[in-house]
Design a protein around this motif. Sequence first.
Motif, PDB file in Angstrom:
ATOM      1  N   PHE A  90       0.860  -1.181   0.000  1.00  0.00           N
ATOM      2  CA  PHE A  90       0.000   0.000   0.000  1.00  0.00           C
ATOM      3  C   PHE A  90       0.898   1.233   0.000  1.00  0.00           C
ATOM      4  O   PHE A  90       1.563   1.514   0.994  1.00  0.00           O
ATOM      5  CB  PHE A  90      -0.925  -0.014   1.211  1.00  0.00           C
ATOM      6  CG  PHE A  90      -1.787  -1.245   1.255  1.00  0.00           C
ATOM      7  CD1 PHE A  90      -2.675  -1.520   0.224  1.00  0.00           C
ATOM      8  CD2 PHE A  90      -1.713  -2.137   2.307  1.00  0.00           C
ATOM      9  CE1 PHE A  90      -3.458  -2.661   0.245  1.00  0.00           C
ATOM     10  CE2 PHE A  90      -2.496  -3.280   2.335  1.00  0.00           C
ATOM     11  CZ  PHE A  90      -3.372  -3.544   1.295  1.00  0.00           C
ATOM     12  N   PRO A  91       0.933   1.991  -1.112  1.00  0.00           N
ATOM     13  CA  PRO A  91       1.936   3.045  -1.248  1.00  0.00           C
ATOM     14  C   PRO A  91       1.725   4.221  -0.297  1.00  0.00           C
ATOM     15  O   PRO A  91       2.627   5.030  -0.132  1.00  0.00           O
ATOM     16  CB  PRO A  91       1.799   3.487  -2.711  1.00  0.00           C
ATOM     17  CG  PRO A  91       0.474   3.003  -3.154  1.00  0.00           C
ATOM     18  CD  PRO A  91       0.138   1.809  -2.318  1.00  0.00           C
ATOM     19  N   TRP A  92       0.552   4.318   0.328  1.00  0.00           N
ATOM     20  CA  TRP A  92       0.334   5.444   1.238  1.00  0.00           C
ATOM     21  C   TRP A  92       0.757   5.086   2.671  1.00  0.00           C
ATOM     22  O   TRP A  92       0.575   5.855   3.589  1.00  0.00           O
ATOM     23  CB  TRP A  92      -1.137   5.891   1.213  1.00  0.00           C
ATOM     24  CG  TRP A  92      -2.095   4.774   1.470  1.00  0.00           C
ATOM     25  CD1 TRP A  92      -2.584   4.386   2.688  1.00  0.00           C
ATOM     26  CD2 TRP A  92      -2.691   3.926   0.501  1.00  0.00           C
ATOM     27  NE1 TRP A  92      -3.427   3.327   2.536  1.00  0.00           N
ATOM     28  CE2 TRP A  92      -3.521   3.030   1.204  1.00  0.00           C
ATOM     29  CE3 TRP A  92      -2.597   3.831  -0.889  1.00  0.00           C
ATOM     30  CZ2 TRP A  92      -4.250   2.039   0.548  1.00  0.00           C
ATOM     31  CZ3 TRP A  92      -3.335   2.839  -1.523  1.00  0.00           C
ATOM     32  CH2 TRP A  92      -4.140   1.969  -0.811  1.00  0.00           C
ATOM     33  N   MET A  93       1.304   3.894   2.856  1.00  0.00           N
ATOM     34  CA  MET A  93       1.745   3.495   4.194  1.00  0.00           C
ATOM     35  C   MET A  93       3.262   3.295   4.194  1.00  0.00           C
ATOM     36  O   MET A  93       3.837   2.903   3.187  1.00  0.00           O
ATOM     37  CB  MET A  93       1.101   2.163   4.584  1.00  0.00           C
ATOM     38  CG  MET A  93      -0.416   2.163   4.599  1.00  0.00           C
ATOM     39  SD  MET A  93      -1.016   0.513   5.013  1.00  0.00           S
ATOM     40  CE  MET A  93      -2.791   0.735   4.755  1.00  0.00           C
ATOM     41  N   ARG A  97       3.932   0.328   8.639  1.00  0.00           N
ATOM     42  CA  ARG A  97       2.474   0.272   8.585  1.00  0.00           C
ATOM     43  C   ARG A  97       2.011  -0.862   7.651  1.00  0.00           C
ATOM     44  O   ARG A  97       1.038  -1.561   7.945  1.00  0.00           O
ATOM     45  CB  ARG A  97       1.933   1.621   8.109  1.00  0.00           C
ATOM     46  CG  ARG A  97       0.435   1.733   8.101  1.00  0.00           C
ATOM     47  CD  ARG A  97      -0.103   1.657   9.492  1.00  0.00           C
ATOM     48  NE  ARG A  97      -1.567   1.822   9.487  1.00  0.00           N
ATOM     49  CZ  ARG A  97      -2.353   1.497  10.513  1.00  0.00           C
ATOM     50  NH1 ARG A  97      -1.828   0.977  11.597  1.00  0.00           N
ATOM     51  NH2 ARG A  97      -3.641   1.681  10.439  1.00  0.00           N
ATOM     52  N   ASN A 133       9.220   5.179   2.847  1.00  0.00           N
ATOM     53  CA  ASN A 133       8.106   5.090   1.922  1.00  0.00           C
ATOM     54  C   ASN A 133       8.357   3.862   1.040  1.00  0.00           C
ATOM     55  O   ASN A 133       9.445   3.718   0.483  1.00  0.00           O
ATOM     56  CB  ASN A 133       8.093   6.371   1.076  1.00  0.00           C
ATOM     57  CG  ASN A 133       6.940   6.420   0.112  1.00  0.00           C
ATOM     58  OD1 ASN A 133       6.562   5.407  -0.490  1.00  0.00           O
ATOM     59  ND2 ASN A 133       6.375   7.584  -0.033  1.00  0.00           N
TER      60      ASN A 133
ATOM     61  N   TRP B 177      -5.132  -4.798  -4.394  1.00  0.00           N
ATOM     62  CA  TRP B 177      -5.156  -4.286  -3.020  1.00  0.00           C
ATOM     63  C   TRP B 177      -6.322  -4.879  -2.239  1.00  0.00           C
ATOM     64  O   TRP B 177      -6.207  -5.156  -1.054  1.00  0.00           O
ATOM     65  CB  TRP B 177      -5.249  -2.759  -3.021  1.00  0.00           C
ATOM     66  CG  TRP B 177      -3.970  -2.088  -3.401  1.00  0.00           C
ATOM     67  CD1 TRP B 177      -2.705  -2.593  -3.247  1.00  0.00           C
ATOM     68  CD2 TRP B 177      -3.814  -0.804  -3.995  1.00  0.00           C
ATOM     69  NE1 TRP B 177      -1.776  -1.688  -3.700  1.00  0.00           N
ATOM     70  CE2 TRP B 177      -2.415  -0.588  -4.156  1.00  0.00           C
ATOM     71  CE3 TRP B 177      -4.695   0.209  -4.386  1.00  0.00           C
ATOM     72  CZ2 TRP B 177      -1.910   0.585  -4.707  1.00  0.00           C
ATOM     73  CZ3 TRP B 177      -4.186   1.367  -4.923  1.00  0.00           C
ATOM     74  CH2 TRP B 177      -2.811   1.550  -5.095  1.00  0.00           C
ATOM     75  N   ILE B 195      -8.098   1.194   2.982  1.00  0.00           N
ATOM     76  CA  ILE B 195      -7.695   0.956   1.592  1.00  0.00           C
ATOM     77  C   ILE B 195      -8.353   1.973   0.653  1.00  0.00           C
ATOM     78  O   ILE B 195      -7.671   2.790   0.043  1.00  0.00           O
ATOM     79  CB  ILE B 195      -8.044  -0.477   1.140  1.00  0.00           C
ATOM     80  CG1 ILE B 195      -7.599  -1.508   2.184  1.00  0.00           C
ATOM     81  CG2 ILE B 195      -7.445  -0.782  -0.225  1.00  0.00           C
ATOM     82  CD1 ILE B 195      -6.127  -1.557   2.466  1.00  0.00           C
ATOM     83  N   PRO B 198      -7.879   6.099   1.600  1.00  0.00           N
ATOM     84  CA  PRO B 198      -6.528   6.609   1.334  1.00  0.00           C
ATOM     85  C   PRO B 198      -6.095   6.432  -0.121  1.00  0.00           C
ATOM     86  O   PRO B 198      -5.398   7.297  -0.661  1.00  0.00           O
ATOM     87  CB  PRO B 198      -5.624   5.806   2.267  1.00  0.00           C
ATOM     88  CG  PRO B 198      -6.471   4.850   2.986  1.00  0.00           C
ATOM     89  CD  PRO B 198      -7.891   5.070   2.642  1.00  0.00           C
ATOM     90  N   TRP B 274      -0.306  10.303  -2.379  1.00  0.00           N
ATOM     91  CA  TRP B 274       0.839   9.392  -2.276  1.00  0.00           C
ATOM     92  C   TRP B 274       1.441   9.137  -3.649  1.00  0.00           C
ATOM     93  O   TRP B 274       2.464   8.506  -3.769  1.00  0.00           O
ATOM     94  CB  TRP B 274       0.408   8.061  -1.649  1.00  0.00           C
ATOM     95  CG  TRP B 274      -0.805   7.473  -2.304  1.00  0.00           C
ATOM     96  CD1 TRP B 274      -2.100   7.637  -1.914  1.00  0.00           C
ATOM     97  CD2 TRP B 274      -0.843   6.640  -3.465  1.00  0.00           C
ATOM     98  NE1 TRP B 274      -2.942   6.976  -2.764  1.00  0.00           N
ATOM     99  CE2 TRP B 274      -2.200   6.348  -3.722  1.00  0.00           C
ATOM    100  CE3 TRP B 274       0.133   6.112  -4.305  1.00  0.00           C
ATOM    101  CZ2 TRP B 274      -2.596   5.554  -4.800  1.00  0.00           C
ATOM    102  CZ3 TRP B 274      -0.273   5.338  -5.371  1.00  0.00           C
ATOM    103  CH2 TRP B 274      -1.625   5.061  -5.599  1.00  0.00           C
ATOM    104  N   ARG B 276       3.623   9.459  -6.759  1.00  0.00           N
ATOM    105  CA  ARG B 276       4.912  10.080  -7.003  1.00  0.00           C
ATOM    106  C   ARG B 276       4.832  10.971  -8.229  1.00  0.00           C
ATOM    107  O   ARG B 276       4.283  10.584  -9.245  1.00  0.00           O
ATOM    108  CB  ARG B 276       5.972   9.000  -7.227  1.00  0.00           C
ATOM    109  CG  ARG B 276       6.532   8.470  -5.934  1.00  0.00           C
ATOM    110  CD  ARG B 276       7.332   9.575  -5.256  1.00  0.00           C
ATOM    111  NE  ARG B 276       7.305   9.480  -3.818  1.00  0.00           N
ATOM    112  CZ  ARG B 276       8.155   8.761  -3.102  1.00  0.00           C
ATOM    113  NH1 ARG B 276       9.071   8.074  -3.688  1.00  0.00           N
ATOM    114  NH2 ARG B 276       8.084   8.751  -1.802  1.00  0.00           N
TER     115      ARG B 276
END
Lengths: 271, 279
Positions: A90-93, A97, A133, B177, B195, B198, B274, B276
């Motif tokens: 999960f790239p936002w964690m 996390r 990250n 995911w 999930i 975010p 988030w 990039r």
Amino acid sequence: MAARGVNIRIENLSHRYSSKSPVTFDRVNIAAEPGESLVIIGRSGCGKSTLLHIVAGLLPPTNGTLLLDNVQVRAPSSRWVMMFQAPHLFPWMTVTRNVGIGLHFAGWPKKEMQERVAEAIRLVNLEDYANSNVQDLSGGQQQRVALARSLVMEPELLLLDEPFSALDAFTRTALQRDVRSIAKQLGINLMMVTHDIDEAVLMADRALVMAGSPGRIVHDLPVDLDDPREREDPLVQSTRAHLMQIFQDAAKPSPIRRNAAEATTRLVGIT
Amino acid sequence: MNTNAAHTAVVVDAALSESTRAMKSAGRRMFNWVAGLSILLALWWFGAYLIEINPSTRHFADFGPVPTFQAFPVLWADGTIQSAVSASGYRLGVGLLIAIAVGIPIGILMGRSRTFRELSNSPFQLLRMISPLSWEPIAVIVFLSWNHAIIFLIAIASIWPVAFSTAAGLAKVDPAWFKVSRNLGAKPWHTLTQIILPAIAFDILTGIRAALGVAWIVLVPAEFLGVTSGLGYSIEDARETLSYNHLTAMVLVIGVIGYMLDSTCALAIKRFSWHRGAV
Ligand SMILES: Nc1ncnc2c1ncn2[C@@H]1O[C@H](COP(=O)(O)OP(=O)(O)O)[C@@H](O)[C@H]1O
Ligand SMILES: [Mg+2]
């Protein structure tokens, strides 16, 4: 981490995606004792991933029995956890996390969760990246995070669907050794899918050959080799050659060859 | 010559020039920001000057910058600015909150359920293309107070950007995911909060930013009628009393507040994204 393996009993398991699609695999039988590492090899499309998804409780089987410690699998559980071909982090964690998310889902108190996550991160040698990250990590490091994310649940059975196929050779070799040694250290079962014969020989206690359409388990080869296993070891090489022979025979089945192969190996389901 | 020291020197040099470059580019941006606003101010001043030297338009000279800036202390002292901003802010805030509370679930439904998406597509596209202000006569009949009618107009205008942006964000979410989180024991509540939200925070906030833009544009004309408070009313009032400098001052207030709200959204998007290289 205290963990132990699980007794696996798969009997006449069959699957098809819908009544219109062909049978994915047919009457698969697999039995394994706690702590055993099974590696399933087979050509792509023979139903290996589907089988693993069913064992993980992510897909329902169409027919047959699937017992883990004599309990029917109906849903995902922290006792059997799957690791996929891609890390799917999960790239936002952060790394921490990501690793702890399963424990968070399970409602663990914060402090115990932190300790266990730190331990899992140590186990895969990523201490220096705990707060990174995940988008800054290399492919191999990301797959290590995915491994820690699975291990932190202390599964009794770790399911691995071609987990190293996207990695470079060097990283792959390191992870093959690490995963096997971690599994042995924890005493858990591995059930891994690959199309890489080397990988099967390096990681398996038993190599299962899956072939055909619909897929079936056609051979079950015990791999009795000492650890750590090296690719160059003559015993590894000869086991590899043997498995390769079985694999090729399975691909173009001639009755005579098949009987010969059966004489040297054990047919699944009779364990 | 110590190569190590030389190497360190090079590294320090590189770091220095890196930070110098960052400072230079920040300085350049700041300069252009001020210069851009100054040009706008100069054009305004020049326009006002042309009006003033022409005898036939001279009585509109109060539109110029000098009388306008002189009006601010007066409008602040008598509370005109404060009460207009709070009345408009309340309508905008409540309308936007309704749009967000309704728009996000609609967007998630559109993204997750094919039936709902196909069923709702043409009605929503149709409703979306109705100019929000054309609801005003209907809203006034349906709602007992003008205040509620205006809140409704803002909500109906801003719901679409939020809903469509949420749905578009969800469409881009990696299905793996969901598989991974299910595999790790996520319950539906976890899937939503850990999930989905975010993962699409960027898209939701982008939708809210667009919604804010539309709402702000709808708000002022909606306040021209019926109500006796708010920014739109204060402009209309200034026009009727021929106090042109008050009028331009309130127009300026609208621009500045809108600009600040939009910048806040842009910051939030940056903070919660988030992706990039995004933003
Ligand atoms: N979601 C699905 N729906 C329908 N058919 C599928 C689906 N996933 C895989 N299949 C089909 O099932 C067969 C087995 O797929 P899979 O289990 O992924 O094989 P493997 O992992 O051995 O390559 C393939 O023919 C594939 O096309
Ligand atoms: Mg597969």
